[in-house]
Design a protein around this motif. Sequence first.
Motif, PDB file in Angstrom:
ATOM      1  N   ALA A  15       0.786  -1.354  -0.272  1.00 42.92           N
ATOM      2  CA  ALA A  15       0.001  -0.114   0.115  1.00 42.92           C
ATOM      3  C   ALA A  15       0.565   1.280  -0.071  1.00 42.92           C
ATOM      4  O   ALA A  15       0.338   2.438  -0.725  1.00 42.92           O
ATOM      5  N   ARG A  16       1.858   1.046   0.267  1.00 36.58           N
ATOM      6  CA  ARG A  16       2.968   2.090   1.055  1.00 36.58           C
ATOM      7  C   ARG A  16       2.917   2.880  -0.854  1.00 36.58           C
ATOM      8  O   ARG A  16       2.932   4.447  -1.329  1.00 36.58           O
ATOM      9  N   SER A  17       4.141   1.762  -2.077  1.00 37.06           N
ATOM     10  CA  SER A  17       4.233   1.311  -2.890  1.00 37.06           C
ATOM     11  C   SER A  17       3.261   2.314  -3.772  1.00 37.06           C
ATOM     12  O   SER A  17       3.205   3.174  -4.357  1.00 37.06           O
ATOM     13  N   LEU A  21       2.189   6.746   0.395  1.00 39.18           N
ATOM     14  CA  LEU A  21       2.754   7.286   1.792  1.00 39.18           C
ATOM     15  C   LEU A  21       4.091   7.091   1.744  1.00 39.18           C
ATOM     16  O   LEU A  21       4.782   6.847   1.723  1.00 39.18           O
ATOM     17  N   SER A  22       4.084   7.954   2.923  1.00 41.60           N
ATOM     18  CA  SER A  22       5.494   8.361   3.604  1.00 41.60           C
ATOM     19  C   SER A  22       5.917   7.446   3.997  1.00 41.60           C
ATOM     20  O   SER A  22       4.767   6.793   5.131  1.00 41.60           O
ATOM     21  N   PRO A  23       7.205   7.961   4.881  1.00 42.68           N
ATOM     22  CA  PRO A  23       7.965   6.701   5.988  1.00 42.68           C
ATOM     23  C   PRO A  23       6.267   6.706   7.423  1.00 42.68           C
ATOM     24  O   PRO A  23       6.169   6.037   7.789  1.00 42.68           O
ATOM     25  N   LEU A  45       3.660   7.315  17.873  1.00 44.40           N
ATOM     26  CA  LEU A  45       5.021   8.297  16.828  1.00 44.40           C
ATOM     27  C   LEU A  45       5.935   9.600  17.507  1.00 44.40           C
ATOM     28  O   LEU A  45       6.870   9.973  17.474  1.00 44.40           O
ATOM     29  N   GLY A  46       5.423   9.639  18.747  1.00 42.88           N
ATOM     30  CA  GLY A  46       6.348  10.712  18.970  1.00 42.88           C
ATOM     31  C   GLY A  46       5.894  12.433  18.901  1.00 42.88           C
ATOM     32  O   GLY A  46       5.816  13.207  18.976  1.00 42.88           O
ATOM     33  N   VAL A  47       3.992  12.351  18.191  1.00 47.08           N
ATOM     34  CA  VAL A  47       4.020  13.390  18.065  1.00 47.08           C
ATOM     35  C   VAL A  47       2.945  14.174  18.344  1.00 47.08           C
ATOM     36  O   VAL A  47       2.203  13.416  18.826  1.00 47.08           O
ATOM     37  N   THR A  48       2.041  15.495  19.011  1.00 49.90           N
ATOM     38  CA  THR A  48       1.161  15.425  18.857  1.00 49.90           C
ATOM     39  C   THR A  48      -0.424  15.187  18.242  1.00 49.90           C
ATOM     40  O   THR A  48      -0.180  14.672  17.251  1.00 49.90           O
TER      41      THR A  48
END
Length: 81
Positions: A15-17, A21-23, A45-48
Amino acid sequence: MLNALTLTKDKLDAARSVFGLSPVQQRMAEMIASGHDVAASANLLGVTVNTGKTHLQRIFDKTGARSQAALVRTLLSIERP
């Protein structure tokens, strides 16, 4: 013989390919497909949460999905080109 986790990982890699999709989008998609909600995925993911929502919206834009359930169905139904 492939187990369910390996099969899911292979589908998400494909699906990424296919969808470009970005990593980080792929990691978010993997977490959603594993049953995490946006807040838990963002935390892992360490994000807001807002950044997590942005990642999810961009995944929706790329895949055409309109809900998390539809996203999981779309991602897991893809075949590697």
